[in-house]
Motif scaffolding. Structure first.
Motif, PDB file in Angstrom:
ATOM      1  N   LYS A   1       6.731  50.896  72.354  1.00 48.32           N
ATOM      2  CA  LYS A   1       7.897  52.303  71.806  1.00 48.32           C
ATOM      3  C   LYS A   1       7.481  52.646  70.731  1.00 48.32           C
ATOM      4  N   LEU A   2       6.275  53.034  69.703  1.00 47.27           N
ATOM      5  CA  LEU A   2       6.450  54.040  68.935  1.00 47.27           C
ATOM      6  C   LEU A   2       5.895  54.869  69.543  1.00 47.27           C
ATOM      7  N   LEU A   3       4.645  54.385  70.000  1.00 51.45           N
ATOM      8  CA  LEU A   3       4.106  55.693  70.205  1.00 51.45           C
ATOM      9  C   LEU A   3       4.861  56.541  71.806  1.00 51.45           C
ATOM     10  N   ALA A   4       5.812  56.175  72.027  1.00 46.61           N
ATOM     11  CA  ALA A   4       6.943  57.196  73.315  1.00 46.61           C
ATOM     12  C   ALA A   4       7.572  57.678  72.623  1.00 46.61           C
ATOM     13  N   ALA A   5       8.339  56.814  71.573  1.00 47.53           N
ATOM     14  CA  ALA A   5       9.308  57.714  70.301  1.00 47.53           C
ATOM     15  C   ALA A   5       8.402  59.374  69.569  1.00 47.53           C
ATOM     16  N   LEU A   6       7.640  58.166  69.228  1.00 49.77           N
ATOM     17  CA  LEU A   6       6.257  59.661  68.882  1.00 49.77           C
ATOM     18  C   LEU A   6       6.115  61.057  70.027  1.00 49.77           C
ATOM     19  N   ALA A   7       5.753  60.203  71.226  1.00 53.49           N
ATOM     20  CA  ALA A   7       6.112  61.676  71.734  1.00 53.49           C
ATOM     21  C   ALA A   7       7.091  62.557  72.238  1.00 53.49           C
ATOM     22  N   ASP A   8       8.163  61.651  71.801  1.00 53.54           N
ATOM     23  CA  ASP A   8       9.536  62.441  72.721  1.00 53.54           C
ATOM     24  C   ASP A   8       9.824  63.695  70.863  1.00 53.54           C
ATOM     25  N   CYS A   9       8.938  63.259  69.921  1.00 56.48           N
ATOM     26  CA  CYS A   9       9.151  62.915  68.702  1.00 56.48           C
ATOM     27  C   CYS A   9       8.348  64.848  68.420  1.00 56.48           C
ATOM     28  N   ARG A  10       6.915  64.497  69.155  1.00 53.69           N
ATOM     29  CA  ARG A  10       6.232  65.792  68.470  1.00 53.69           C
ATOM     30  C   ARG A  10       6.291  67.945  68.666  1.00 53.69           C
ATOM     31  N   PRO A  11       7.261  67.584  69.856  1.00 51.94           N
ATOM     32  CA  PRO A  11       7.750  68.996  69.290  1.00 51.94           C
ATOM     33  C   PRO A  11       8.885  69.527  68.278  1.00 51.94           C
ATOM     34  N   LEU A  12       8.969  68.562  67.605  1.00 52.57           N
ATOM     35  CA  LEU A  12      10.110  68.567  66.115  1.00 52.57           C
ATOM     36  C   LEU A  12       8.874  69.136  64.875  1.00 52.57           C
ATOM     37  N   LEU A  13       7.388  68.740  65.563  1.00 54.03           N
ATOM     38  CA  LEU A  13       6.542  69.247  64.130  1.00 54.03           C
ATOM     39  C   LEU A  13       6.103  70.744  64.377  1.00 54.03           C
ATOM     40  N   LYS A  14       6.588  71.141  65.388  1.00 52.92           N
ATOM     41  CA  LYS A  14       6.231  72.666  65.529  1.00 52.92           C
ATOM     42  C   LYS A  14       7.413  73.943  65.339  1.00 52.92           C
ATOM     43  N   ARG A  15       8.740  72.772  64.517  1.00 51.36           N
ATOM     44  CA  ARG A  15       9.850  74.043  63.905  1.00 51.36           C
ATOM     45  C   ARG A  15       9.135  74.501  63.018  1.00 51.36           C
ATOM     46  N   PRO A  16       9.689  75.679  62.182  1.00 49.01           N
ATOM     47  CA  PRO A  16       9.253  76.207  61.615  1.00 49.01           C
ATOM     48  C   PRO A  16      10.203  75.593  60.073  1.00 49.01           C
ATOM     49  N   SER A  17       9.714  74.778  58.796  1.00 46.80           N
ATOM     50  CA  SER A  17      10.198  74.087  58.058  1.00 46.80           C
ATOM     51  C   SER A  17      12.095  74.274  58.123  1.00 46.80           C
ATOM     52  N   SER A  18      12.157  75.514  57.528  1.00 44.27           N
ATOM     53  CA  SER A  18      13.419  75.770  57.629  1.00 44.27           C
ATOM     54  C   SER A  18      14.777  75.335  58.699  1.00 44.27           C
ATOM     55  N   GLU A  19      14.283  75.318  60.244  1.00 44.59           N
ATOM     56  CA  GLU A  19      15.315  74.411  61.013  1.00 44.59           C
ATOM     57  C   GLU A  19      15.354  72.692  60.663  1.00 44.59           C
ATOM     58  N   VAL A  20      14.601  72.410  59.701  1.00 46.78           N
ATOM     59  CA  VAL A  20      14.443  71.484  59.897  1.00 46.78           C
ATOM     60  C   VAL A  20      15.098  70.553  58.665  1.00 46.78           C
ATOM     61  N   VAL A  21      15.762  71.491  58.031  1.00 49.52           N
ATOM     62  CA  VAL A  21      16.662  70.966  56.379  1.00 49.52           C
ATOM     63  C   VAL A  21      17.344  69.928  57.009  1.00 49.52           C
TER      64      VAL A  21
END
Length: 392
Positions: A372-392
């Protein structure tokens, strides 16, 4: 007057503000946090013993005979025979001559370091050592020299150019990186340079080594190699408190000199007896460590395949390196939206620019939990590619 409100606001703006969670019910992978059920991957309960029925039973069975509170310090009338039994059990478990039962790991490190070194002495401390070690060094009033993380060559140079009483202190397993100190090399250096070696194996006891005796036992290091071993009981052991183990002479010295042992109320003796029951389980149930190692291997394979940056760790501490504070917080929050609790670790706990998610695995996790953790990490992977200003 100092502007405390402004300091708090600055922390918030830097992504460093911390809040407490309200946990309901026992500590276990399936937690209720602020009223919301979550699957936790951030506990230090590495063997899943914090809610074990045999340990709970040992505590409740002891209370009619011991009462609840410790009532006094060990040197007044607080040293109960339950404490004495635990100290003998800890000495046997760690293969050492004697042991002392402290209230917390923080107090153990503060008390040991400030007792065994002082003005005119020198302490050599790994740069990534735990805050309790850092504070113990400061409290000692000894000169403190910090060597680069795990760098035995740099330490050797420092030891060779320093006279007087010398003490080297290191974590056994580093709590935020999950790697293991070069303990054999450190022991050899301390023999050559006549330095006292102190190892805090808080995250190794119960998990590593034959019968869970810790990182020193895994490497075959004896009391002669590492005279002072410190460990906590609130992590893999699943109870509370801490201990120091080593030669009887040094343990007697600490009884006389360690202020955090002398000037505090003893822990509840029922907790000491419950810890004896926990040590029995740790020695007897090798299957817990086998299952835990299997989870660690599967997590590393799965997270690496997803492209996450892992740190070189073979322990239950599996950090995912992120970098900036806001991205780490955003990834943690995204996982929580999917029903998973994984804490974002930020400075000053880790160096600037090295914010991370600290995934910790437990023998109480199932293979299904990990997937379940690995599946969630797979879904969240694109988040790390966003510029930091978009994740404030």
């Amino acid at each position: 007057m100092r502007d405390f409100a402004a300091e708090l606001e600055t922390r918030k703006q830097a992504g460093l503000y911390r809040t407490r969670r309200l946990i309901s019910g026992p500590q276990q992978p399936q937690l209720v946090s602020d009223g919301v059920p979550l699957l936790s991957f951030c506990s230090n309960d590495y063997l899943g013993l914090a809610n074990h029925p045999d340990i709970i039973r040992a505590a409740t069975d002891a209370m009619p005979q011991t009462g609840l509170g410790g009532a006094a310090s060990h040197l007044i009338c607080g040293h109960h025979d339950g404490h004495h039994q635990l100290e003998a059990r800890l000495a046997a478990f760690t293969l050492r001559s004697a042991a002392l039962f402290f209230s917390t790991g923080y107090m153990a490190n503060m008390g040991v370091l400030s007792a065994l070194a002082g003005r005119g002495d020198t302490i050599f401390s790994d740069r990534l050592n735990h805050a309790s070690i850092i504070d113990g060094c400061i409290l000692s009033r000894a000169r403190v020299r910090r060597y680069p993380h795990g760098d035995t060559e740099a330490l050797a140079d420092m030891l060779a150019t320093t006279g007087g009483h010398k003490l080297v202190v290191t974590d056994g397993v580093f709590s935020m990186d999950g790697d293991i100190a070069p303990l054999k090399e450190l022991a050899a250096l301390c023999r050559v340079h006549d330095a006292l070696l102190v190892v805090d194996d808080a995250h190794g006891v119960g998990v590593l080594g034959p019968q869970g005796r810790g990182s020193l036992a895994e490497l075959g290091l004896s009391e002669q190699d590492v005279p002072v071993l410190i460990g906590t009981l609130g992590k893999a052991v699943g109870t509370s408190g801490a201990f120091v183990a080593g030669p009887e002479l040094l343990m007697d010295y600490l009884v006389q000199k360690a202020r955090t042992y002398i000037y505090t109320t003893a822990m509840p003796p029922a907790i000491a007896l419950a810890t004896c029951a926990s040590l029995d389980l740790i020695e007897q149930e090798h299957s817990r460590r086998t299952h835990l190692q299997s989870l660690i291997r599967e997590f590393r394979r799965g997270a690496s395949a997803l492209g996450y940056e892992l740190m070189p760790s073979c322990t239950p501490i599996q950090p995912i390196m992120v970098g900036d504070n806001w991205s780490a917080l955003a990834l943690s929050e995204d996982l929580e939206q999917k029903g998973l609790m994984v804490t974002a670790i930020r400075p000053p706990t880790v160096p600037e620019g090295e914010a991370r998610l600290r995934v910790t695995l437990s023998a109480a996790h199932s293979v299904a939990d990990l997937r379940k953790l690995l599946a969630a990490l797979a879904d969240c992977r694109p988040l790390l590619k966003r510029p930091s200003s978009e994740v404030v």
